[in-house]
Design a protein around this motif. Structure first.
Motif, PDB file in Angstrom:
ATOM      1  N   LEU A   1       0.796  -1.232   0.000  1.00 53.31           N
ATOM      2  CA  LEU A   1       0.000   0.000   0.000  1.00 53.31           C
ATOM      3  C   LEU A   1       0.829   1.283   0.000  1.00 53.31           C
ATOM      4  CD1 LEU A   1      -3.181  -0.571   2.179  1.00 53.31           C
ATOM      5  CD2 LEU A   1      -3.054   0.047  -0.226  1.00 53.31           C
ATOM      6  N   PRO A   2       1.865   1.416   0.838  1.00 53.35           N
ATOM      7  CA  PRO A   2       2.632   2.664   0.822  1.00 53.35           C
ATOM      8  C   PRO A   2       3.332   2.918  -0.518  1.00 53.35           C
ATOM      9  CG  PRO A   2       3.138   1.402   2.801  1.00 53.35           C
ATOM     10  CD  PRO A   2       2.310   0.526   1.914  1.00 53.35           C
ATOM     11  N   ARG A   3       3.521   1.878  -1.301  1.00 49.65           N
ATOM     12  CA  ARG A   3       4.234   1.998  -2.572  1.00 49.65           C
ATOM     13  C   ARG A   3       3.289   1.971  -3.771  1.00 49.65           C
ATOM     14  NH1 ARG A   3       9.165   1.669  -3.014  1.00 49.65           N
ATOM     15  NH2 ARG A   3      10.565   1.472  -1.283  1.00 49.65           N
ATOM     16  N   LEU A   4       2.010   1.970  -3.497  1.00 49.35           N
ATOM     17  CA  LEU A   4       1.020   1.844  -4.573  1.00 49.35           C
ATOM     18  C   LEU A   4       1.158   2.953  -5.607  1.00 49.35           C
ATOM     19  CD1 LEU A   4      -1.146  -0.132  -5.328  1.00 49.35           C
ATOM     20  CD2 LEU A   4      -2.789   1.224  -4.057  1.00 49.35           C
ATOM     21  N   ASN A   5       1.489   4.158  -5.180  1.00 46.07           N
ATOM     22  CA  ASN A   5       1.661   5.258  -6.124  1.00 46.07           C
ATOM     23  C   ASN A   5       2.832   5.033  -7.064  1.00 46.07           C
ATOM     24  OD1 ASN A   5      -0.546   6.646  -5.141  1.00 46.07           O
ATOM     25  ND2 ASN A   5       0.670   7.796  -3.664  1.00 46.07           N
ATOM     26  N   ASP A   6       3.837   4.248  -6.622  1.00 43.73           N
ATOM     27  CA  ASP A   6       4.990   3.948  -7.471  1.00 43.73           C
ATOM     28  C   ASP A   6       4.599   3.105  -8.686  1.00 43.73           C
ATOM     29  OD1 ASP A   6       6.439   5.288  -5.570  1.00 43.73           O
ATOM     30  OD2 ASP A   6       7.285   3.484  -4.655  1.00 43.73           O
ATOM     31  N   LEU A   7       3.477   2.408  -8.582  1.00 46.65           N
ATOM     32  CA  LEU A   7       3.024   1.573  -9.695  1.00 46.65           C
ATOM     33  C   LEU A   7       2.400   2.403 -10.812  1.00 46.65           C
ATOM     34  CD1 LEU A   7       1.386  -1.327  -7.658  1.00 46.65           C
ATOM     35  CD2 LEU A   7       3.580  -1.365  -8.847  1.00 46.65           C
ATOM     36  N   GLY A   8       2.058   3.644 -10.513  1.00 47.34           N
ATOM     37  CA  GLY A   8       1.448   4.506 -11.516  1.00 47.34           C
ATOM     38  C   GLY A   8      -0.054   4.611 -11.303  1.00 47.34           C
ATOM     39  N   LEU A   9      -0.567   5.823 -11.439  1.00 52.59           N
ATOM     40  CA  LEU A   9      -1.980   6.077 -11.241  1.00 52.59           C
ATOM     41  C   LEU A   9      -2.797   5.275 -12.240  1.00 52.59           C
ATOM     42  CD1 LEU A   9      -3.922   7.755  -9.578  1.00 52.59           C
ATOM     43  CD2 LEU A   9      -3.774   9.534 -11.319  1.00 52.59           C
ATOM     44  N   GLY A  10      -3.717   4.499 -11.745  1.00 52.60           N
ATOM     45  CA  GLY A  10      -4.584   3.723 -12.625  1.00 52.60           C
ATOM     46  C   GLY A  10      -3.920   2.498 -13.235  1.00 52.60           C
ATOM     47  N   SER A  11      -2.826   2.035 -12.663  1.00 57.75           N
ATOM     48  CA  SER A  11      -2.135   0.878 -13.233  1.00 57.75           C
ATOM     49  C   SER A  11      -2.946  -0.395 -13.013  1.00 57.75           C
ATOM     50  CB  SER A  11      -0.751   0.715 -12.600  1.00 57.75           C
ATOM     51  OG  SER A  11      -0.877   0.251 -11.265  1.00 57.75           O
ATOM     52  N   GLN A  12      -2.690  -1.377 -13.834  1.00 58.89           N
ATOM     53  CA  GLN A  12      -3.345  -2.679 -13.694  1.00 58.89           C
ATOM     54  C   GLN A  12      -2.988  -3.322 -12.359  1.00 58.89           C
ATOM     55  OE1 GLN A  12      -5.627  -4.079 -15.785  1.00 58.89           O
ATOM     56  NE2 GLN A  12      -5.865  -5.675 -14.264  1.00 58.89           N
ATOM     57  N   ASP A  13      -1.730  -3.198 -11.949  1.00 60.17           N
ATOM     58  CA  ASP A  13      -1.311  -3.766 -10.666  1.00 60.17           C
ATOM     59  C   ASP A  13      -2.019  -3.080  -9.503  1.00 60.17           C
ATOM     60  OD1 ASP A  13       0.351  -5.627 -11.822  1.00 60.17           O
ATOM     61  OD2 ASP A  13       2.193  -4.482 -11.478  1.00 60.17           O
ATOM     62  N   GLY A  14      -2.130  -1.762  -9.568  1.00 56.26           N
ATOM     63  CA  GLY A  14      -2.830  -1.031  -8.520  1.00 56.26           C
ATOM     64  C   GLY A  14      -4.284  -1.438  -8.428  1.00 56.26           C
ATOM     65  N   TYR A  15      -4.906  -1.591  -9.588  1.00 54.49           N
ATOM     66  CA  TYR A  15      -6.305  -2.030  -9.602  1.00 54.49           C
ATOM     67  C   TYR A  15      -6.432  -3.442  -9.043  1.00 54.49           C
ATOM     68  CZ  TYR A  15     -10.852  -3.622 -11.037  1.00 54.49           C
ATOM     69  OH  TYR A  15     -12.108  -4.152 -11.013  1.00 54.49           O
ATOM     70  N   SER A  16      -5.527  -4.330  -9.418  1.00 52.82           N
ATOM     71  CA  SER A  16      -5.583  -5.714  -8.945  1.00 52.82           C
ATOM     72  C   SER A  16      -5.430  -5.782  -7.431  1.00 52.82           C
ATOM     73  CB  SER A  16      -4.498  -6.556  -9.610  1.00 52.82           C
ATOM     74  OG  SER A  16      -4.763  -6.677 -10.991  1.00 52.82           O
ATOM     75  N   LEU A  17      -4.537  -4.979  -6.872  1.00 51.69           N
ATOM     76  CA  LEU A  17      -4.361  -4.969  -5.431  1.00 51.69           C
ATOM     77  C   LEU A  17      -5.647  -4.488  -4.749  1.00 51.69           C
ATOM     78  CD1 LEU A  17      -1.444  -4.226  -3.274  1.00 51.69           C
ATOM     79  CD2 LEU A  17      -3.381  -2.709  -2.950  1.00 51.69           C
ATOM     80  N   MET A  18      -6.201  -3.389  -5.241  1.00 56.07           N
ATOM     81  CA  MET A  18      -7.424  -2.839  -4.663  1.00 56.07           C
ATOM     82  C   MET A  18      -8.578  -3.834  -4.787  1.00 56.07           C
ATOM     83  SD  MET A  18     -10.570  -1.414  -5.746  1.00 56.07           S
ATOM     84  CE  MET A  18     -10.194  -1.225  -7.466  1.00 56.07           C
ATOM     85  N   ALA A  19      -8.733  -4.432  -5.950  1.00 57.12           N
ATOM     86  CA  ALA A  19      -9.830  -5.376  -6.165  1.00 57.12           C
ATOM     87  C   ALA A  19      -9.653  -6.642  -5.335  1.00 57.12           C
ATOM     88  CB  ALA A  19      -9.932  -5.717  -7.655  1.00 57.12           C
TER      89      ALA A  19
END
Length: 174
Positions: free
Chosen positions: A68-86
């Motif tokens: 979570l603290p590094r989620l922004n490093d993945l890029g806004l709206g990234s597939q990885d960020g979405y997968s983590l959230m989902a």
């Protein structure tokens, strides 16, 4: 209301254009994601989940917490960020909830998919989610790891190698 007027209303060209516009909900925040993980934890406790399930969910939750603290490093709206959230807000609660709604003995002993019991199916799903969260965590850390490697190469180019092949930790004579 006829089909034509319904279609115009959906497209925003109906009678109440301003009043009927759809606004998408905001994406979950870190706080929402952590709250979802806490709800899954409560489900496990209340549902008397077996240790084999709890250990896998704890692994997934721990990796999500670390990422979570590094989620922004993945890029806004990234597939990885979405997968983590989902995973935290949908996939994990749905998998665990589906299993826990079943009578425990039935879920753990009766085959439902070939020779697999509900417990076996859930464990496979949790393993897949765990591996996926590990990959996302690795991706979130990769940029800093690459920067460290690049900095090390810069230092080697700037200052050269030591003659012993390893780091010289002696300060030497003043």
């Amino acid at each position: 209301m006829g089909l034509g007027s319904w279609f115009r209303k959906i497209r925003g060209k109906g009678d109440n254009d301003a009043a009927e516009q759809y606004v998408a909900p905001p994406p979950p925040t870190d706080k929402d994601i952590l709250a979802a993980l806490n709800r899954v934890n409560a489900m496990l406790r209340e549902g008397n989940a077996p240790p084999v399930v709890i250990s896998r969910v704890v692994r997934i939750a721990r990796t999500i917490h670390q990422t979570l603290p590094r989620l922004n490093d993945l890029g806004l709206g990234s597939q990885d960020g979405y997968s983590l959230m989902a995973t935290a807000t949908d996939y994990l609660p749905e998998a665990v909830g589906g299993y826990l709604r079943l009578p425990r003995e039935w879920a753990d002993t009766r085959p439902i998919d070939g020779n697999k019991t509900s417990l076996m199916v859930l464990i496979e799903q949790l393993e897949l989610l765990g591996v996926t969260m590990d990959k996302i965590f690795d991706a979130a850390n990769r940029a800093d790891a690459q920067a460290l490697i690049a900095h090390g190469r810069f230092l080697e180019a700037k200052f050269g190698h030591s003659s012993t092949g390893g780091p010289d930790l002696n300060l030497g004579a003043p």
